[in-house]
Design a protein around this motif. Structure first.
Motif, PDB file in Angstrom:
ATOM      1  N   MET A 129       0.823  -1.196   0.000  1.00 12.41           N
ATOM      2  CA  MET A 129       0.000   0.000   0.000  1.00 12.41           C
ATOM      3  C   MET A 129       0.874   1.270   0.000  1.00 12.41           C
ATOM      4  SD  MET A 129      -2.893   1.550   0.067  1.00 12.41           S
ATOM      5  CE  MET A 129      -3.691   3.051   0.610  1.00 12.41           C
ATOM      6  N   GLN A 130       1.857   1.308   0.922  1.00 16.05           N
ATOM      7  CA  GLN A 130       2.726   2.479   1.011  1.00 16.05           C
ATOM      8  C   GLN A 130       3.555   2.657  -0.255  1.00 16.05           C
ATOM      9  OE1 GLN A 130       4.913   2.932   4.702  1.00 16.05           O
ATOM     10  NE2 GLN A 130       3.356   1.795   5.830  1.00 16.05           N
ATOM     11  N   THR A 131       4.014   1.545  -0.827  1.00 17.86           N
ATOM     12  CA  THR A 131       4.802   1.623  -2.060  1.00 17.86           C
ATOM     13  C   THR A 131       3.996   2.263  -3.178  1.00 17.86           C
ATOM     14  OG1 THR A 131       6.085  -0.338  -1.454  1.00 17.86           O
ATOM     15  CG2 THR A 131       6.070   0.289  -3.779  1.00 17.86           C
ATOM     16  N   TYR A 132       2.732   1.884  -3.292  1.00 17.08           N
ATOM     17  CA  TYR A 132       1.872   2.452  -4.328  1.00 17.08           C
ATOM     18  C   TYR A 132       1.674   3.951  -4.107  1.00 17.08           C
ATOM     19  CZ  TYR A 132       0.767  -2.315  -5.750  1.00 17.08           C
ATOM     20  OH  TYR A 132       0.847  -3.605  -6.206  1.00 17.08           O
ATOM     21  N   LEU A 133       1.593   4.362  -2.840  1.00 20.03           N
ATOM     22  CA  LEU A 133       1.436   5.791  -2.545  1.00 20.03           C
ATOM     23  C   LEU A 133       2.657   6.578  -3.012  1.00 20.03           C
ATOM     24  CD1 LEU A 133      -0.183   5.880   1.029  1.00 20.03           C
ATOM     25  CD2 LEU A 133      -1.163   6.758  -1.093  1.00 20.03           C
ATOM     26  N   PHE A 134       3.854   6.043  -2.731  1.00 15.66           N
ATOM     27  CA  PHE A 134       5.085   6.709  -3.166  1.00 15.66           C
ATOM     28  C   PHE A 134       5.130   6.839  -4.690  1.00 15.66           C
ATOM     29  CE2 PHE A 134       6.720   5.483   1.059  1.00 15.66           C
ATOM     30  CZ  PHE A 134       7.368   6.661   1.409  1.00 15.66           C
ATOM     31  N   ILE A 135       4.799   5.740  -5.377  1.00 16.13           N
ATOM     32  CA  ILE A 135       4.827   5.751  -6.851  1.00 16.13           C
ATOM     33  C   ILE A 135       3.800   6.738  -7.398  1.00 16.13           C
ATOM     34  CG2 ILE A 135       4.421   4.375  -8.919  1.00 16.13           C
ATOM     35  CD1 ILE A 135       5.489   1.949  -7.354  1.00 16.13           C
ATOM     36  N   ALA A 136       2.590   6.716  -6.828  1.00 17.26           N
ATOM     37  CA  ALA A 136       1.528   7.604  -7.301  1.00 17.26           C
ATOM     38  C   ALA A 136       1.901   9.068  -7.077  1.00 17.26           C
ATOM     39  CB  ALA A 136       0.217   7.278  -6.581  1.00 17.26           C
ATOM     40  N   ALA A 137       2.511   9.379  -5.928  1.00 15.27           N
ATOM     41  CA  ALA A 137       2.899  10.763  -5.641  1.00 15.27           C
ATOM     42  C   ALA A 137       3.972  11.239  -6.614  1.00 15.27           C
ATOM     43  CB  ALA A 137       3.399  10.871  -4.200  1.00 15.27           C
ATOM     44  N   ALA A 138       4.997  10.406  -6.845  1.00 16.93           N
ATOM     45  CA  ALA A 138       6.077  10.789  -7.756  1.00 16.93           C
ATOM     46  C   ALA A 138       5.552  10.985  -9.176  1.00 16.93           C
ATOM     47  CB  ALA A 138       7.174   9.723  -7.735  1.00 16.93           C
ATOM     48  N   LEU A 139       4.684  10.076  -9.640  1.00 13.94           N
ATOM     49  CA  LEU A 139       4.127  10.193 -10.981  1.00 13.94           C
ATOM     50  C   LEU A 139       3.234  11.431 -11.104  1.00 13.94           C
ATOM     51  CD1 LEU A 139       3.241   6.478 -11.856  1.00 13.94           C
ATOM     52  CD2 LEU A 139       5.087   7.882 -12.807  1.00 13.94           C
ATOM     53  N   SER A 140       2.482  11.742 -10.056  1.00 16.99           N
ATOM     54  CA  SER A 140       1.604  12.916 -10.077  1.00 16.99           C
ATOM     55  C   SER A 140       2.419  14.195 -10.205  1.00 16.99           C
ATOM     56  CB  SER A 140       0.748  12.955  -8.809  1.00 16.99           C
ATOM     57  OG  SER A 140      -0.102  11.835  -8.729  1.00 16.99           O
ATOM     58  N   TYR A 141       3.537  14.257  -9.494  1.00 18.30           N
ATOM     59  CA  TYR A 141       4.403  15.435  -9.612  1.00 18.30           C
ATOM     60  C   TYR A 141       5.009  15.531 -11.006  1.00 18.30           C
ATOM     61  CZ  TYR A 141       4.254  16.807  -4.705  1.00 18.30           C
ATOM     62  OH  TYR A 141       3.850  17.273  -3.478  1.00 18.30           O
ATOM     63  N   ALA A 142       5.374  14.387 -11.582  1.00 19.19           N
ATOM     64  CA  ALA A 142       5.931  14.391 -12.937  1.00 19.19           C
ATOM     65  C   ALA A 142       4.908  14.910 -13.939  1.00 19.19           C
ATOM     66  CB  ALA A 142       6.388  12.981 -13.315  1.00 19.19           C
ATOM     67  N   VAL A 143       3.652  14.506 -13.777  1.00 19.10           N
ATOM     68  CA  VAL A 143       2.590  14.997 -14.652  1.00 19.10           C
ATOM     69  C   VAL A 143       2.408  16.502 -14.488  1.00 19.10           C
ATOM     70  CG1 VAL A 143       0.101  14.916 -15.091  1.00 19.10           C
ATOM     71  CG2 VAL A 143       1.380  12.790 -14.770  1.00 19.10           C
ATOM     72  N   CYS A 144       2.425  16.976 -13.233  1.00 19.85           N
ATOM     73  CA  CYS A 144       2.286  18.416 -12.966  1.00 19.85           C
ATOM     74  C   CYS A 144       3.380  19.215 -13.664  1.00 19.85           C
ATOM     75  CB  CYS A 144       2.360  18.690 -11.463  1.00 19.85           C
ATOM     76  SG  CYS A 144       0.920  18.151 -10.545  1.00 19.85           S
ATOM     77  N   ALA A 145       4.582  18.661 -13.718  1.00 24.39           N
ATOM     78  CA  ALA A 145       5.717  19.389 -14.281  1.00 24.39           C
ATOM     79  C   ALA A 145       5.595  19.576 -15.786  1.00 24.39           C
ATOM     80  CB  ALA A 145       7.022  18.662 -13.954  1.00 24.39           C
ATOM     81  N   VAL A 146       4.931  18.651 -16.473  1.00 27.47           N
ATOM     82  CA  VAL A 146       4.916  18.695 -17.945  1.00 27.47           C
ATOM     83  C   VAL A 146       3.607  19.216 -18.525  1.00 27.47           C
ATOM     84  CG1 VAL A 146       6.574  16.808 -18.091  1.00 27.47           C
ATOM     85  CG2 VAL A 146       4.133  16.283 -18.138  1.00 27.47           C
ATOM     86  N   LEU A 147       2.608  19.456 -17.695  1.00 26.95           N
ATOM     87  CA  LEU A 147       1.345  19.969 -18.219  1.00 26.95           C
ATOM     88  C   LEU A 147       1.550  21.351 -18.846  1.00 26.95           C
ATOM     89  CD1 LEU A 147      -1.217  18.985 -15.427  1.00 26.95           C
ATOM     90  CD2 LEU A 147      -1.207  18.173 -17.798  1.00 26.95           C
ATOM     91  N   PRO A 148       0.911  21.645 -19.976  1.00 26.95           N
ATOM     92  CA  PRO A 148       1.058  22.961 -20.610  1.00 26.95           C
ATOM     93  C   PRO A 148       0.457  24.069 -19.748  1.00 26.95           C
ATOM     94  CG  PRO A 148      -0.631  21.654 -21.726  1.00 26.95           C
ATOM     95  CD  PRO A 148       0.050  20.731 -20.760  1.00 26.95           C
ATOM     96  N   SER A 149       1.020  25.261 -19.853  1.00 27.19           N
ATOM     97  CA  SER A 149       0.642  26.368 -18.985  1.00 27.19           C
ATOM     98  C   SER A 149      -0.822  26.766 -19.098  1.00 27.19           C
ATOM     99  CB  SER A 149       1.523  27.586 -19.289  1.00 27.19           C
ATOM    100  OG  SER A 149       2.881  27.281 -19.067  1.00 27.19           O
ATOM    101  N   HIS A 150      -1.438  26.582 -20.279  1.00 25.50           N
ATOM    102  CA  HIS A 150      -2.820  27.027 -20.452  1.00 25.50           C
ATOM    103  C   HIS A 150      -3.823  26.116 -19.753  1.00 25.50           C
ATOM    104  CE1 HIS A 150      -2.294  24.134 -23.810  1.00 25.50           C
ATOM    105  NE2 HIS A 150      -3.556  23.864 -23.592  1.00 25.50           N
ATOM    106  N   GLN A 151      -3.362  24.970 -19.237  1.00 21.59           N
ATOM    107  CA  GLN A 151      -4.248  24.056 -18.505  1.00 21.59           C
ATOM    108  C   GLN A 151      -4.254  24.408 -17.017  1.00 21.59           C
ATOM    109  OE1 GLN A 151      -6.192  21.782 -19.758  1.00 21.59           O
ATOM    110  NE2 GLN A 151      -5.443  21.539 -21.851  1.00 21.59           N
ATOM    111  N   GLY A 152      -4.625  25.648 -16.724  1.00 27.97           N
ATOM    112  CA  GLY A 152      -4.549  26.129 -15.349  1.00 27.97           C
ATOM    113  C   GLY A 152      -5.363  25.316 -14.357  1.00 27.97           C
ATOM    114  N   ARG A 153      -6.612  25.015 -14.686  1.00 25.85           N
ATOM    115  CA  ARG A 153      -7.465  24.269 -13.764  1.00 25.85           C
ATOM    116  C   ARG A 153      -6.945  22.849 -13.553  1.00 25.85           C
ATOM    117  NH1 ARG A 153     -12.252  24.778 -11.426  1.00 25.85           N
ATOM    118  NH2 ARG A 153     -13.565  22.950 -11.065  1.00 25.85           N
ATOM    119  N   LEU A 154      -6.520  22.214 -14.637  1.00 24.02           N
ATOM    120  CA  LEU A 154      -5.984  20.854 -14.532  1.00 24.02           C
ATOM    121  C   LEU A 154      -4.698  20.842 -13.710  1.00 24.02           C
ATOM    122  CD1 LEU A 154      -6.231  17.908 -15.340  1.00 24.02           C
ATOM    123  CD2 LEU A 154      -5.013  18.434 -17.463  1.00 24.02           C
ATOM    124  N   ILE A 155      -3.856  21.864 -13.890  1.00 24.15           N
ATOM    125  CA  ILE A 155      -2.617  21.969 -13.111  1.00 24.15           C
ATOM    126  C   ILE A 155      -2.933  22.092 -11.624  1.00 24.15           C
ATOM    127  CG2 ILE A 155      -0.652  23.478 -12.593  1.00 24.15           C
ATOM    128  CD1 ILE A 155      -0.538  24.102 -15.601  1.00 24.15           C
TER     129      ILE A 155
END
Length: 267
Positions: free
Chosen positions: A1-27
């Motif tokens: 369970m904890q391992t999945y949380l770590f992976i999900a958090a890291a992947l979520s941050y990676a997605v946040c970093a690459v989202l285009p600037s005009h996607q303000g609400r999604l960011i």
């Protein structure tokens, strides 16, 4: 369970970093999700029955967790998209490090409930002042770039160009330092109380105490200089980085050597 949380958090941050600037609400939604996931990893990793698990990686993860929270809150008032592109990848890395280096256990059995709060306040103080140091470096890079407009933009240059004006950044910096100094003061005062309870003396003069007090003096001097003499610019940067460096040596540096280099886990 904890391992999945770590992976999900890291992947979520990676997605946040690459989202285009005009996607303000999604960011904003992705940032909130990543922040909550990282908070969950910190809770399950650090908090256990009658113990706390603390290490250099957990401290770094906590610092980035606070940093993302500050970014998300301040982004509602200022356009900090350039800060997102810098903070999110580092936050993802901090989550991975916390997964790889879980730290060591601090037993709380037989200790006052407030002892756990002393440790939490200390972590929050370190985290806030870490953000302040990072913020000060960004300001120095931003000011340098203003005088070198002919240089190629690049990824870092593009991120710096999207930061708020220097005066706004300076206000944010001293707001962070003021809050961090208040938390550091509480840490020092509560540390004196628990030192007397545990070791029979008001202050134990080990490396942690010495470097923490040095950091407290430096940040206090900076705030006093700001109030009475209007310190800013390079003076503020020098005091901020010096205060952060001593605070880093007080805990994280020693933990890194003990846990990674010497493979030991000491309180």
């Amino acid at each position: 369970m904890q391992t999945y949380l770590f992976i999900a958090a890291a992947l979520s941050y990676a997605v946040c970093a690459v989202l285009p600037s005009h996607q303000g609400r999604l960011i904003s939604i992705a940032t909130a999700l990543a922040w909550l996931l990282q908070g969950a990893t910190l809770w399950f990793d650090v908090v256990a029955p009658d113990t706390l698990r603390i290490g250099f990686a957990a401290m770094l993860s906590a610092a980035l967790w606070v940093s993302v929270g500050v970014y998300w809150f301040e982004n509602r008032n200022f356009d900090l998209d350039g800060l997102r592109r810098l903070v999110m990848p580092v936050a993802a890395l901090a989550v991975i490090l916390a997964w790889l280096f879980p730290g060591s256990l601090i037993p709380l059995e037989g200790k006052s409930v407030m002892f756990g709060w002393h440790i939490v306040i200390a972590i929050l103080a370190w985290s806030t002042l870490t953000i302040a140091a990072f913020h000060a470096v960004l300001m120095a890079l931003q000011e340098s770039r203003l005088h070198k407009r002919s240089e190629r933009r690049g990824l870092l240059g593009a991120a710096l160009d999207q930061l708020p004006a220097l005066l706004t950044m300076e206000k944010l910096l001293f707001r962070l330092i003021g809050f961090g100094f208040m938390l550091l003061t509480l840490t020092v005062l509560s540390g004196i109380v628990f030192s007397e309870q545990l070791f029979g003396q008001a202050l134990r003069w080990d490396h942690k105490s010495v470097f923490t007090l040095m950091s407290w003096v430096l940040f206090g001097a900076l705030l006093a200089g700001r109030h009475w003499r209007g310190w800013r610019g390079k003076t503020a940067l020098s005091f901020t980085l010096a205060g952060f460096a001593t605070l880093l040596l007080a805990y994280v540096g020693s933990r890194f050597v003990l846990e990674v280099v010497l493979h030991r886990g000491l309180v």
